[in-house]
Design a protein around this motif. Structure first.
Motif, PDB file in Angstrom:
ATOM      1  N   ASP A   1       0.811  -1.220   0.000  1.00  0.00           N
ATOM      2  CA  ASP A   1       0.000   0.000   0.000  1.00  0.00           C
ATOM      3  C   ASP A   1       0.841   1.265   0.000  1.00  0.00           C
ATOM      4  O   ASP A   1       0.610   2.168  -0.802  1.00  0.00           O
ATOM      5  CB  ASP A   1      -0.940   0.005   1.209  1.00  0.00           C
ATOM      6  N   CYS A   2       1.816   1.353   0.902  1.00  0.00           N
ATOM      7  CA  CYS A   2       2.593   2.604   0.999  1.00  0.00           C
ATOM      8  C   CYS A   2       3.526   2.775  -0.190  1.00  0.00           C
ATOM      9  O   CYS A   2       3.431   3.751  -0.945  1.00  0.00           O
ATOM     10  CB  CYS A   2       3.382   2.624   2.304  1.00  0.00           C
TER      11      CYS A   2
ATOM     12  N   MET B   1       1.408   2.354  -3.776  1.00  0.00           N
ATOM     13  CA  MET B   1       0.507   3.453  -4.137  1.00  0.00           C
ATOM     14  C   MET B   1       1.264   4.752  -4.347  1.00  0.00           C
ATOM     15  O   MET B   1       0.925   5.531  -5.240  1.00  0.00           O
ATOM     16  CB  MET B   1      -0.568   3.638  -3.061  1.00  0.00           C
TER      17      MET B   1
ATOM     18  N   GLN C   1     -14.599  10.722  -4.904  1.00  0.00           N
ATOM     19  CA  GLN C   1     -14.356  10.597  -3.471  1.00  0.00           C
ATOM     20  C   GLN C   1     -15.649  10.288  -2.726  1.00  0.00           C
ATOM     21  O   GLN C   1     -15.701   9.413  -1.861  1.00  0.00           O
ATOM     22  CB  GLN C   1     -13.728  11.904  -2.951  1.00  0.00           C
TER      23      GLN C   1
ATOM     24  N   ASP D   1      -4.139   7.870   1.371  1.00  0.00           N
ATOM     25  CA  ASP D   1      -3.846   6.458   1.135  1.00  0.00           C
ATOM     26  C   ASP D   1      -2.862   5.910   2.162  1.00  0.00           C
ATOM     27  O   ASP D   1      -3.057   4.828   2.706  1.00  0.00           O
ATOM     28  CB  ASP D   1      -3.283   6.270  -0.273  1.00  0.00           C
ATOM     29  N   THR D   2      -1.788   6.645   2.424  1.00  0.00           N
ATOM     30  CA  THR D   2      -0.783   6.180   3.383  1.00  0.00           C
ATOM     31  C   THR D   2      -1.368   6.075   4.783  1.00  0.00           C
ATOM     32  O   THR D   2      -0.961   5.216   5.584  1.00  0.00           O
ATOM     33  CB  THR D   2       0.426   7.130   3.377  1.00  0.00           C
TER      34      THR D   2
ATOM     35  N   THR E   1     -10.394   5.335   3.315  1.00  0.00           N
ATOM     36  CA  THR E   1      -9.505   6.235   2.563  1.00  0.00           C
ATOM     37  C   THR E   1      -8.740   5.476   1.496  1.00  0.00           C
ATOM     38  O   THR E   1      -8.497   6.003   0.402  1.00  0.00           O
ATOM     39  CB  THR E   1      -8.514   6.953   3.503  1.00  0.00           C
ATOM     40  N   LYS E   2      -8.344   4.237   1.778  1.00  0.00           N
ATOM     41  CA  LYS E   2      -7.638   3.450   0.766  1.00  0.00           C
ATOM     42  C   LYS E   2      -8.542   3.182  -0.429  1.00  0.00           C
ATOM     43  O   LYS E   2      -8.094   3.260  -1.577  1.00  0.00           O
ATOM     44  CB  LYS E   2      -7.150   2.131   1.361  1.00  0.00           C
TER      45      LYS E   2
ATOM     46  N   THR F   1      -8.949   6.505  -2.429  1.00  0.00           N
ATOM     47  CA  THR F   1      -7.764   6.867  -3.212  1.00  0.00           C
ATOM     48  C   THR F   1      -7.577   5.925  -4.396  1.00  0.00           C
ATOM     49  O   THR F   1      -7.076   6.348  -5.442  1.00  0.00           O
ATOM     50  CB  THR F   1      -6.504   6.855  -2.338  1.00  0.00           C
ATOM     51  N   LYS F   2      -7.965   4.670  -4.244  1.00  0.00           N
ATOM     52  CA  LYS F   2      -7.894   3.763  -5.393  1.00  0.00           C
ATOM     53  C   LYS F   2      -8.844   4.225  -6.486  1.00  0.00           C
ATOM     54  O   LYS F   2      -8.510   4.186  -7.685  1.00  0.00           O
ATOM     55  CB  LYS F   2      -8.231   2.340  -4.966  1.00  0.00           C
TER      56      LYS F   2
ATOM     57  N   ASP G   1      -6.130  -4.929  -3.408  1.00  0.00           N
ATOM     58  CA  ASP G   1      -4.760  -4.515  -3.114  1.00  0.00           C
ATOM     59  C   ASP G   1      -3.713  -5.081  -4.071  1.00  0.00           C
ATOM     60  O   ASP G   1      -2.534  -4.782  -3.915  1.00  0.00           O
ATOM     61  CB  ASP G   1      -4.388  -4.901  -1.676  1.00  0.00           C
TER      62      ASP G   1
ATOM     63  N   PRO H   1      -5.514  -2.189  -8.171  1.00  0.00           N
ATOM     64  CA  PRO H   1      -4.612  -1.040  -8.275  1.00  0.00           C
ATOM     65  C   PRO H   1      -3.572  -1.182  -9.381  1.00  0.00           C
ATOM     66  O   PRO H   1      -3.123  -0.187  -9.952  1.00  0.00           O
ATOM     67  CB  PRO H   1      -3.935  -0.998  -6.899  1.00  0.00           C
TER      68      PRO H   1
END
Length: 800
Positions: free
Chosen positions: A257-258, A261, A387, A474-475, A511-512, A515-516, A713, A717
């Protein structure tokens, strides 16, 4: 459009665009703004690292996660470094106007790759240090006996601020490096900048795709394996220290993810700027080299504001309220500043634009200021709408996720069905939003195709004004997830402190997912703009060799059989790519399941804490599988456009790109939203609904979440960089295809040889990928069963 190449009054429009003294000064200011973003990132980084790290047990767990993440990413980057060097020399062989362009394109390919890798690495490096600090902040909610605990709301806000500002650091590095790289290319190469930026964008996109796929395979193999054995078979909590896969799971959150992304959004940033500058020199003349940089420069400023605005208040309903506030404040300020910039920098008529070489655009009766503003506004509004739409389908407080959670009362099958139907439905609405946005921007160009495509590119830059906040959002997700894992494994955060982390984790899941969704929209806008750049590239090459528009391979008419086949192949590649990614997770997760089962079977003392799990073995399995499995999807992305283009022609390759873009939108959103909904439905049950933890409903949602893990995940993405890699490869090879088909150097044998090699590579990669079985995890003395010292983290958990 079909079968007809438009008349362009000056074929050398790119070469004639110049960087005037005024524009050069403006680009220098933009480069300074980019460097200022890096300065803000350093300031935020210091704030995050100044926070306390909690107990010794928490620090030991965090150190193990850091070691595993560093070891994996170091091995991955060494592998990708070899690949980057090979591509560097291949780019030198592709056609260009002169050697200066070839060298610049190859050099900035390496720069783009290095910046993308650096962005991902920085995201991982800080996330694995921030997670323990977030857990330590939440621990303050539970005071030692005899002491007064701190105010719960204050503790929650402090923990959230640390997590979000960690994301702010990554966001600032993403926009800072992306904008600085593009500005440097424009300053150094001026008229040649658009061509050189093709290499910059390709480097960023390739590395991002590999990091996305590899990190996604790692994180979801560990996550799925941990859930299936720990939660389902043994009935222990998600981050129980007795589960050998827990450290690997937490490592995976960071490398997937970190790092993944951050690299993904960095390459979106780079690729949109590539398309904007290529098309901008046609549509806006000299101003086309500067205005596409002004918009993301404004985004840097508003991203800083947005990150600091995300400061939770007591009146907020949840952490999501504060995050939404930061996002919308940032978007609104961006829109205002873009309006000021457009009406200050651009003239009121196209005839007044310097360097316009396209007579059709020069005679356009529209106002370039208004067209630019509306196009950018479309991108900003699109980000805001996606969003909200994604939040509706994935938040725990909304009806769709509640319905998925309720379906758990009738078993895992209905949970899976509910999640699939939710994903399919949400994909339609998101695709419609993106489609209408692209069409709305396109209409701004009137009768000029190139101006319309530039408007689409500007919409992409508008969406980019929110990227700094998007990366922060995202982070925030994996940092919160890791914090909860560290708290549970250490046993040092209990009661209200544990609930703080649970709430943050649920917000992080949302939030993940959001953001995706926005990353997918960015990918589509970038791909659509690149499609216009591709069209310009092959039409220019066709004119140079004197090829007629009536040639079948130059036609964009979908009635042509070769184009129809190309369209189908483009859609098929998205399905094959997704299938390969999910299957890779399935195989690697199977190996993790066998290994964790083996440890429980051979070391029964693990369950009563008298023996310790071998965490390093699972980390090693995930590392090796991720690095091995990412090869096939990567080769597919690079070789598929080459195979189609050299076999069926540039018209079919254009159709191939169109099929991939359309299918990619739907597939990516479907996978991301289904996975996000399953994950939050599980969280909802764990919070006490429908029987809570340990109930049959909980087991059903765990199965749904396990199915959704590789969806949201890994495969979903990774479609974003896939689309851009294929578009950039097509853009780079289009002149070569035209030259080998119709030029003085036309050669059917060479075209055939290239096509055969590309097809052979794809078939071979898929064949060998399918032959791989699930490693049983038995220690039979071979290399696969051994634990590499470079990836084995230190023992993080002492038995209580």
């Amino acid at each position: 459009m079909a079968g007809q190449l438009p008349t362009v009054h000056n074929h050398d429009h790119l070469a004639e665009a110049v960087l005037t003294a005024g524009n050069r000064g403006l680009v220098l200011v933009i480069a300074a703004i980019a460097l200022a973003a890096l300065g803000v990132a350093v300031m935020l980084l210091r704030q995050v690292l100044a926070a306390g790290e909690g107990t010794e047990s928490m620090k030991k767990i965090a150190t193990a996660i850091q070691e595993g993440a560093n070891a994996y990413l170091a091995r991955q980057l060494r592998t990708l470094g070899v690949f980057a060097v090979v591509v560097f020399f291949l780019l030198m062989l592709l056609p260009a106007d002169d050697m200066n362009q070839r060298i610049g394109r190859s050099l900035f390919f390496l720069v783009g790759a290095a910046f993308s890798a650096a962005t991902g690495y920085i995201g991982m490096w800080l996330a694995v240090r921030s997670n323990v600090r977030v857990a330590a902040a939440a621990r303050e909610a539970t005071a030692p006996e005899g002491e007064t605990p701190r105010d719960l709301t204050e503790v929650s806000h402090r923990a959230m601020k640390i997590a979000f500002r960690t994301g702010g650091v990554v966001g600032m590095f993403t926009v800072g490096l992306g904008l600085f790289g593009a500005a440097c290319v424009v300053l150094v190469y001026a008229a040649d900048a658009p061509k050189v930026l093709e290499g910059f964008g390709l480097g960023a996109a390739l590395i991002a795709m590999f990091m996305r796929v590899g990190g996604g395979i790692f994180t979801k193999a560990a996550d799925v394996g941990a859930d299936l054995v720990g939660k389902v078979e043994k009935g222990i909590p998600e981050d129980d220290p007795r589960n050998a896969a827990t450290i690997a799971d937490n490592v995976g959150d960071n490398v997937g993810d970190c790092a993944g992304m951050a690299a993904d959004l960095f390459e979106s940033y780079a690729v949109v700027l590539v398309a904007s500058l290529i098309l901008g020199t046609v549509a806006f003349g000299d101003a086309g080299l500067a205005f596409p940089l002004i918009v993301p420069a404004i985004g840097v400023i508003t991203a800083v504001i947005g990150v600091f605005v995300v400061s939770p208040r007591r009146s907020d309903r949840s952490g999501m309220t504060a995050i939404n506030r930061g996002f919308f404040v940032s978007a609104a300020i961006s829109l205002v500043l873009v309006a000021v910039a457009a009406y200050t920098y651009l003239p009121s008529t196209f005839a007044e634009l310097d360097g316009i070489t396209n007579a059709e655009i020069a005679q356009h009766d529209g106002d370039p200021r208004l067209i630019a503003l509306v196009a950018v506004a479309i991108g900003i509004v699109l980000a805001a709408l996606i969003q909200q739409l994604t939040g509706y389908f994935t938040e725990t407080t909304r009806k769709p996720v509640k319905e998925v959670g309720k379906s758990s009362l009738t078993g895992p099958a209905t949970v899976v069905l509910a999640g699939v139907s939710l994903g399919l439905e949400s994909a339609v609405y998101t695709a419609l939003l993106i489609g209408f946005s692209v069409y709305g921007a396109f209409l701004l160009g009137g009768t000029s195709i190139m101006l319309a495509l530039f408007a689409v590119a500007l919409a992409g830059t508008g969406l980019l004004t929110t990227v700094g906040v998007i990366v922060a959002m995202d982070t925030f997700g994996p940092v919160s997830d890791n914090a909860q894992g560290i708290a549970e494994m250490s046993g040092d955060v209990k009661g209200e402190g544990a609930q703080v982390l649970t709430d943050l984790d649920a917000v992080g899941n949302t939030t993940k997912a959001i953001t995706k969704g926005i990353a997918i929209a960015t990918a589509v806008l970038a791909a659509a703009a690149l499609f216009g750049s591709y069209r310009d590239a092959f039409e220019t090459a066709a004119r140079e060799v004197g090829a007629a528009a009536t040639e079948v391979n130059l036609s964009l008419d979908i009635a042509q059989p070769n184009n129809l086949v190309g369209l189908i192949l483009g859609a098929a590649v998205v399905f094959l790519f997704s299938g390969l990614a999910i299957n890779a997770v399935s195989r690697s997760a199977g190996a993790v399941v066998y290994e964790v089962r083996r440890q429980f079977r051979e070391h029964p003392g693990i369950m009563d804490y008298t023996e310790k799990p071998e965490y390093g073995r699972v980390v090693d399995i995930c590392t090796k599988d991720a690095l091995r499995e990412l090869t096939t999807p990567g080769l597919l992305a690079v070789m598929a456009p080459i195979a189609v283009g050299f076999t069926l022609g540039v018209g079919a390759l254009a159709a191939f790109l169109a099929g991939a873009i359309c299918t990619g939108i739907l597939m990516a959103v479907f996978l991301a939203n289904s996975g996000g909904a399953w994950d939050n439905a599980k969280k909802m049950v764990e919070d006490g609904h429908y029987g809570g933890k340990g109930s049959e409903a909980h087991a059903a949602t765990v199965i749904g979440d396990t199915v959704g893990d590789p969806f949201k995940d890994t495969a979903g993405p990774a479609i974003n960089p896939l689309l851009k890699v294929m578009n950039l490869v097509a853009l780079l090879i289009a002149p070569a295809i035209v030259t080998l088909s119709y030029g003085a150097d036309a050669s059917v044998p060479v075209r055939t040889a290239v096509a055969v090699v590309a097809v052979s590579v794809i078939v071979g990669a898929v064949y060998f990928s399918k032959r791989r079985g699930v490693e049983m995890g038995e220690d039979d003395g071979d290399d696969e069963g051994s634990v590499s010292k470079s990836t084995q983290p230190s023992d993080p958990v002492a038995a209580p």
